[in-house]
Scaffold this active site. Structure first.
Site, short mmCIF file in Angstrom:
data_model
loop_
_atom_site.label_atom_id
_atom_site.label_comp_id
_atom_site.label_asym_id
_atom_site.label_seq_id
_atom_site.Cartn_x
_atom_site.Cartn_y
_atom_site.Cartn_z
N ARG A 175 39.85 -2.96 11.15
CA ARG A 175 39.01 -4.18 11.16
C ARG A 175 37.75 -4.03 10.33
O ARG A 175 36.78 -4.79 10.49
CB ARG A 175 38.65 -4.61 12.58
CG ARG A 175 39.86 -4.61 13.46
CD ARG A 175 39.98 -5.81 14.33
NE ARG A 175 41.35 -5.82 14.85
CZ ARG A 175 42.02 -6.88 15.18
NH1 ARG A 175 41.48 -8.04 15.06
NH2 ARG A 175 43.24 -6.81 15.63
N LEU A 176 37.73 -3.06 9.45
CA LEU A 176 36.56 -2.92 8.56
C LEU A 176 36.87 -3.71 7.28
O LEU A 176 37.18 -3.14 6.24
CB LEU A 176 36.28 -1.44 8.27
CG LEU A 176 35.94 -0.63 9.53
CD1 LEU A 176 35.69 0.83 9.21
CD2 LEU A 176 34.69 -1.23 10.23
#
Ligand SMILES: Cc1cc2nc3c(=O)[nH]c(=O)nc-3n(C[C@H](O)[C@H](O)[C@H](O)COP(=O)(O)O)c2cc1C
Length: 198
Positions: A175-176
């Site tokens: 989720r970066l």
């Protein structure tokens, strides 16, 4: 691997991404959510098809008497978002609204299938309709009246969203995600670019 964010113009990058999505999406890679606000400032959103990307505009077509048309004309602004599941990428746009010229609308209108043209003429988009039969009857009447060369109704045409802000987003591991916000600097006629926390 080539950098998917390569380039200084987010409209060109979005255009490139759409081309890729046309290959990878199951259907309607050009489906975008179009947001407007009503008179009380309450948001409204629906899907439309992105039909063209010009050097300074995203274009879709609709009925000029529809709810969306009334709301975006009244506020002068609109926002849109496209998400491609297959690419895991998102394009967000906020911009000013302009109608396409009648020439441009005519050109697009004649490129549509005959039945879609009849439908556009017959549909009082966003107005109450008592039954599907009434709509089908109207379409048949239009087909009889208009024949093989239906004229584009004045209340049907295109809108350009002329962006002042664009965000390009691409999925990242854990989720970066990568997010870049572009703001159009009208004095310099250039886009500024800023990375954002995901
Ligand atoms: C995938 C998809 C694409 C659509 N494309 C358009 C379009 O290009 N133009 C349009 O007027 N409505 C389109 N619609 C219908 C709109 O979502 C909406 O129902 C209609 O335009 C009326 O909206 P309004 O009452 O807010 O004006 C599409 C719907 C879907 C699900």
């Amino acid at each position: 691997m080539s950098d998917i964010f390569d380039g200084v113009d987010p409209i060109l990058i979005a255009k490139k991404w759409l081309k890729e999505a046309e290959i990878t999406e199951i259907n309607d890679a050009n489906a975008m959510a179009l947001a407007s606000v009503d008179q009380e400032g309450c948001p409204n959103v629906r899907m439309v098809l992105l039909k063209e990307i010009e050097s300074n505009a995203f274009i879709f077509y609709t009925n000029y008497n529809s709810v969306k048309a009334n709301e975006i004309v009244k506020s002068g602004n609109a926002a849109m978002v496209i998400h491609w599941k297959s690419l895991r990428r998102q394009v967000r746009v906020r911009g000013k609204i302009e109608k396409t010229t009648s020439d441009q609308a005519n050109q697009y209108f004649v490129s549509r299938s005959l039945n879609s043209r009849y439908g556009a003429i017959a549909s009082d988009q966003s107005k109450p309709l008592d039954s599907r039969e009434i709509l089908l009857r109207r379409v048949n009447e239009v087909a009889e009246q208009e024949g093989q060369n239906p004229k584009r109704p004045e209340n049907w045409g295109g809108f350009k969203i002329i962006p002042f802000e664009i965000e390009l987003w691409a999925d990242g591991e854990d989720r970066l995600h990568d997010r870049f916000r572009y703001i159009f600097k009208s004095e310099e006629k250039k886009w500024s670019k800023q990375r954002l926390y995901p």
